[in-house]
Design a protein around this motif. Structure first.
Motif, short mmCIF file in Angstrom:
data_model
loop_
_atom_site.label_atom_id
_atom_site.label_comp_id
_atom_site.label_asym_id
_atom_site.label_seq_id
_atom_site.Cartn_x
_atom_site.Cartn_y
_atom_site.Cartn_z
N ARG A 4 0.84 -1.21 0.00
CA ARG A 4 0.00 0.00 0.00
C ARG A 4 0.87 1.25 0.00
NH1 ARG A 4 -4.49 -0.83 4.78
NH2 ARG A 4 -5.57 -2.65 3.91
N ALA A 8 -1.81 2.72 7.25
CA ALA A 8 -2.81 3.78 7.07
C ALA A 8 -2.24 5.13 7.47
CB ALA A 8 -4.07 3.46 7.87
N CYS A 16 0.30 6.18 4.75
CA CYS A 16 -0.35 6.65 3.53
C CYS A 16 -0.99 8.02 3.73
CB CYS A 16 -1.40 5.64 3.07
SG CYS A 16 -0.70 4.09 2.44
N HIS A 54 -6.61 11.07 -1.46
CA HIS A 54 -7.86 11.09 -0.71
C HIS A 54 -8.73 12.24 -1.22
CE1 HIS A 54 -7.86 8.00 2.27
NE2 HIS A 54 -6.91 8.48 3.04
N HIS A 110 -13.74 6.98 2.51
CA HIS A 110 -12.63 6.25 1.89
C HIS A 110 -11.79 5.53 2.95
CE1 HIS A 110 -12.17 7.76 -2.47
NE2 HIS A 110 -13.43 7.92 -2.09
N ARG A 111 -11.52 6.20 4.05
CA ARG A 111 -10.74 5.56 5.10
C ARG A 111 -11.46 4.33 5.65
NH1 ARG A 111 -8.92 11.38 7.55
NH2 ARG A 111 -6.84 11.46 6.61
N VAL A 124 -10.88 1.51 3.27
CA VAL A 124 -9.52 0.98 3.46
C VAL A 124 -9.53 -0.04 4.59
CG1 VAL A 124 -7.19 1.56 4.23
CG2 VAL A 124 -8.31 2.99 2.50
N SER A 178 -8.46 -4.05 4.93
CA SER A 178 -7.67 -4.68 5.98
C SER A 178 -8.40 -5.90 6.56
CB SER A 178 -7.38 -3.67 7.10
OG SER A 178 -6.61 -2.59 6.61
N VAL A 186 -7.90 4.03 -1.53
CA VAL A 186 -8.68 2.78 -1.49
C VAL A 186 -8.16 1.82 -2.55
CG1 VAL A 186 -10.97 1.75 -1.66
CG2 VAL A 186 -10.72 4.01 -0.63
N ALA A 246 -5.02 0.26 -1.44
CA ALA A 246 -5.25 -0.76 -0.42
C ALA A 246 -5.74 -2.07 -1.03
CB ALA A 246 -6.25 -0.26 0.61
#
Length: 229
Positions: free
Chosen positions: A17, A66, A69, A81, A91-92, A95, A99, A148, A151
């Protein structure tokens, strides 16, 4: 700008990532690979969680992909982003779904028997089914590549290996997700996030597992060409 060094492991999807984001931004960085089975003392001193990636920023060290990034997105153009805070939070959150799928994938290749393997397969399938109605195409939000996408490139890379072992049907009928996977596989930054021998390294890792998938991978490797797994 301070010198950047990405401390990596050849197979770690979270390292990938960060490598994708660095590549998308055209940021110069050095990459140092370590063996997580024999962690060097300097790495133990730097990593509070004992995990990769680490990003050395001059004399400082960042950990957790995270965080790395997000830092890179705040300090280097172009922004990956969204600018809108609500959309950025969305978006987070996706992600984090990536995970979660990676955790299911780890359970999939470590499953001790067929029943456990099927349960992990179903868990992965349930999550990617939700993505089918969310992905705009060709990337997560359309033409613009985002974190995203960074990821999920490593997520789909696992499926390439699984597909050589057997047809598990994880993406069957999911046209948007399938097209997204193919588009990410063609993206130069996603391709360059791993070394050229990554497929061989990953297959060797899977075949070495004392698991149901490991046994199937070993059987497939030993079987004559064209034989069923």
């Amino acid at each position: 700008m301070p010198r950047l060094e990405l401390v990596s492991h050849h197979l770690c999807p979270y390292v990938q990532r960060a490598a994708v984001v660095l590549d998308e931004k055209g940021v110069a960085f050095e990459r140092t690979y370590i063996d997580l089975a024999r962690k060097p003392d300097w790495f133990r001193d730097l990593s509070p969680l004992g995990k990769v990636p680490l990003l050395r920023v001059g004399g400082e060290v960042l950990f957790e992909s995270a965080v790395i990034c997000d830092y890179l997105d705040e300090t280097h153009a172009p922004r990956l982003h969204p600018d809108d805070p609500l959309e950025r939070a969305r978006h987070r959150a996706w992600v984090e779904v990536g995970s979660s799928i990676l955790a299911d994938i780890a359970g999939f290749y470590a499953a001790p028997d067929a029943t456990a393997l099927d349960a992990r397969r179903d868990a992965i399938r349930a999550k990617v089914e939700r993505l089918e109605g969310v992905v705009a195409g060709p990337y997560f939000v359309g033409e613009r590549f985002s974190i995203v996408d960074a990821a999920f490139g490593p997520v789909f890379r696992y499926f390439d290996a699984f597909d050589t072992i057997a047809d598990f049907g994880i993406l069957d009928g999911l046209e948007r997700v399938g097209a997204w996977r193919a588009g990410l596989a063609r993206r130069p930054s996603v391709r360059r996030a791993v070394t050229e021998d990554y497929p061989e390294r990953l297959m060797a890792f899977l075949r070495a597992r004392d698991s149901h998938l490991g046994a199937r991978a070993r059987h497939k490797a030993a079987a004559p060409a064209g034989a069923r797994p």
